[in-house]
Design an enzyme around this catalytic site. Structure first.
Site, mmCIF file in Angstrom:
data_model
loop_
_atom_site.group_PDB
_atom_site.id
_atom_site.type_symbol
_atom_site.label_atom_id
_atom_site.label_comp_id
_atom_site.label_asym_id
_atom_site.label_seq_id
_atom_site.Cartn_x
_atom_site.Cartn_y
_atom_site.Cartn_z
ATOM 1 N N ASP A 119 -10.956 2.519 -2.966
ATOM 2 C CA ASP A 119 -11.325 1.240 -2.360
ATOM 3 C C ASP A 119 -12.764 0.871 -2.708
ATOM 4 O OD1 ASP A 119 -8.890 1.422 -1.186
ATOM 5 O OD2 ASP A 119 -9.619 1.380 0.883
ATOM 6 N N ASP B 293 0.827 -1.199 0.000
ATOM 7 C CA ASP B 293 0.000 0.000 0.000
ATOM 8 C C ASP B 293 0.868 1.257 0.000
ATOM 9 O OD1 ASP B 293 -2.459 1.231 -0.001
ATOM 10 O OD2 ASP B 293 -3.275 -0.137 1.507
HETATM 11 C C1 GLA Z 1 -6.094 0.874 1.768
HETATM 12 C C2 GLA Z 1 -6.248 -0.145 0.638
HETATM 13 C C3 GLA Z 1 -7.249 -1.215 1.027
HETATM 14 C C4 GLA Z 1 -6.773 -1.903 2.313
HETATM 15 C C5 GLA Z 1 -6.588 -0.860 3.402
HETATM 16 C C6 GLA Z 1 -5.944 -1.454 4.646
HETATM 17 O O1 GLA Z 1 -7.264 1.602 1.973
HETATM 18 O O2 GLA Z 1 -6.654 0.480 -0.551
HETATM 19 O O3 GLA Z 1 -7.382 -2.180 -0.004
HETATM 20 O O4 GLA Z 1 -5.613 -2.617 2.067
HETATM 21 O O5 GLA Z 1 -5.743 0.209 2.971
HETATM 22 O O6 GLA Z 1 -5.788 -0.525 5.656
#
Ligand code: GLA
Length: 418
Positions: A220, A155
Site C-alpha cells: 500500500d 482485495d
Molecule cells: C488493503 C488495500 C488498500 C485498501 C485497504 C482497505 O490494504 O491494499 O488499498 O483497499 O486494504 O482496507
C-alpha cells in the site's frame, strides 16, 4: 439459440477483451486519504459516507478533473454493514452513512458524467473487517451490477492465496455474465511472494491479463516520499522484455497504487516526480486527496494535460529505466542516483523522464543520449525535445541533451526523431 450459445462461448474465452480500460483508468479513490473513518459525528467531512463521494463527484465535474480524464469516483473499504441481508443474503450499504444506498449514489455520480467504483474482497472479510465475497461471488457480482457500478476493486484479505487462482477468475466470469461493463481491479498479486511475476514462466501475470483490467502488485502506498520511492524502485525494470513490462497494455494494467498528489506528505518536487513516473509506468491515475482542500500547485500537476496524454497513450507500452548512475561511477554519491526513464509512444516518439533521487545538494546535470532509446541506433541522431512541465519546445539536439534536475525532482520531455 445457436447464436446465443456462440456468444456465450466467445465471451467466456475472451473474458476481458471487452473494450474496457483500453487506457489506464483515471479517477479518485477514498482509501489513502480517508481510510476507514466511520465516525461521521466527529468527522462529518471526512468519514466514509455518501456525502463524501457526492462532494467529490461535484468537484471532479466542476473543477476540471473530469474534463482532464479523471472519470471514476471510487468507494474503497468500510462502506458496507457487517452482516448480509437476512432474507436475500445480499451485501448491504451502511444505512446511516449511505442512507440513499449505492444505486442512488451511482445515479448521482452518473448524472455528472462520472462513473462509480466499489470495493470488496475475495475472502470472507475485507481488510477492514467488513463483508467479503467468499462463497457469494455470483450473488455479489449480480448485486453490484444491479446497483450500476462501473468498477470493482477486489482485495485479497482473509483468503488463502492457494484459492485465488480459482476465485479471482471465477469472479471475472461472474462479472462478465452480469452483462454490465465493470472494470475489474484485482489485488491477487499483492498477496503473493514478490517473485510471482517470474515464477512458472510468468503464469500468474498471463492469467491476470486475461481476467483483470488492472491489478495491484505491491505494498500500500502512503503519503510519504519513502513509501512512494519504494514503489518506484519496484518498477525500476530495465528491459522491455521484463514480464511485468510485457504484460501491460490496453485492457490490462499494472497498478502501482494511488497518487499522493494534493495530500500533505510530498514536497512539490516529489509530487512532480510521482506524476511523471506514473505516466511512464502507464499507471492508473487514481487520486486520493480532498479536492475541497488542494493547493493550486498540486492541482496544476494533476491537470497537466501533456503528461496525462503520455499516461493515456493508446499504444499502452509501459516504460522502463534506460540508464542509471548507479554503479556507473558518474555522480553515484550521497546515497542517491540520477536516472533516465523512457516510454515509447504510439507515434514513435518517446516520453522521457530524467530523475534525481538524491535528497541533498543542488541541481545535477543529467544527460539523455539518443543511443539510450531503443530503436534509435547507436550513432548520434537528431531529435527535438518538448518540456512537459514548462510546456515549451526546446528545439533540436544532436545525439544528446542535458537537463538540470533538482534533488527529489524530475524533468519530463517528449523527444522525437527529426
Ligand atoms: C488493503 C488495500 C488498500 C485498501 C485497504 C482497505 O490494504 O491494499 O488499498 O483497499 O486494504 O482496507
Amino acid at each position: 439459440m445457436k447464436l446465443v450459445i456462440a456468444a456465450a462461448i466467445l465471451s467466456s474465452v475472451i473474458a476481458l477483451d471487452d473494450g474496457l480500460a483500453r487506457t489506464p483508468p483515471m479517477g479518485w479513490m477514498s482509501w489513502e486519504r480517508f481510510l476507514c473513518n466511520v465516525d461521521c459525528k466527529t468527522y462529518p467531512d471526512s468519514c466514509i459516507s455518501e456525502d463524501l463521494y457526492k462532494r467529490t463527484a461535484d468537484l471532479m465535474a466542476s473543477e476540471g478533473y473530469l474534463e482532464a480524464g479523471y472519470d471514476h469516483v471510487n468507494i474503497d473499504d468500510c462502506w458496507s454493514t457487517f452482516e448480509r441481508d437476512p432474507v436475500t443474503n445480499e451485501q448491504v450499504a451502511d444505512p446511516d452513512r449511505f442512507p440513499s444506498g449505492i444505486k442512488s449514489l451511482a445515479r448521482y455520480v452518473h448524472n455528472r458524467g462520472l462513473k462509480l467504483g466499489l470495493y470488496s474482497d475475495i475472502g470472507t472479510k475485507t481488510c477492514g473487517g467488513y463483508l467479503g465475497m467468499q462463497d457469494n461471488l455470483e450473488l455479489d457480482a449480480n448485486t453490484f451490477a444491479s446497483w450500476d457500478i462501473d468498477m470493482l476493486k477486489v482485495d485479497g484479505c482473509f483468503q488463502d492465496t492457494d484459492m485465488m487462482g480459482q476465485t479471482y477468475p471465477e469472479l471475472s466470469r461472474a462479472l462478465n455474465a452480469t452483462g454490465r461493463p465493470i472494470v475489474y481491479s484485482c489485488s491477487w498479486p499483492a498477496y503473493l511472494d514478490p517473485d510471482y511475476g517470474e515464477a512458472n514462466g510468468g503464469e500468474v501475470l498471463k492469467e491476470l491479463a486475461e481476467i483483470c483490467h488492472l491489478w495491484r502488485n505491491w505494498d500500500d502506498i502512503r503519503d510519504d516520499w519513502g513509501s512512494v520511492s519504494s514503489v518506484i524502485d519496484f518498477w525500476k525494470r530495465n528491459s522491455t522484455d521484463d514480464p511485468f513490462i510485457q504484460v501491460a497494455g490496453p485492457g490490462h494494467w499494472n497498478d502501482p497504487d494511488q497518487l499522493m498528489i494534493g495530500d500533505n506528505g510530498l514536497s512539490h518536487s516529489e509530487e512532480r516526480s510521482q506524476f511523471a513516473l506514473w505516466a511512464i509506468f502507464a499507471a492508473p491515475l487514481i487520486m486520493s486527496n480532498d479536492l475541497a482542500h488542494i493547493s493550486k500547485e498540486s492541482k496544476e500537476i494533476l491537470l497537466n494535460k501533456e503528461i496525462i496524454a503520455v499516461d493515456q497513450d493508446p499504444a499502452g507500452h509501459q516504460g522502463t529505466l534506460v540508464w542509471s548512475s548507479e554503479g556507473s561511477g558518474d555522480g553515484d554519491y550521497y546515497g542517491g542516483e540520477t536516472r533516465v526513464w523512457s516510454r515509447l509512444l504510439n507515434d514513435g516518439s518517446y516520453a522521457v523522464v530524467l530523475q534525481n533521487t538524491h535528497s541533498m545538494g543542488t541541481a545535477t546535470k543529467v544527460k539523455l543520449k539518443s543511443s539510450m532509446l531503443e530503436g534509435w541506433g547507436r550513432r548520434r541522431v537528431k531529435f527535438t525535445a518538448r518540456d512537459l512541465y514548462a510546456h515549451e519546445d526546446l528545439g533540436e539536439f544532436e545525439g544528446e541533451m542535458v537537463a538540470e534536475v533538482w534533488p527529489s525532482d524530475v524533468e519530463m520531455f517528449i523527444v522525437e526523431l527529426v
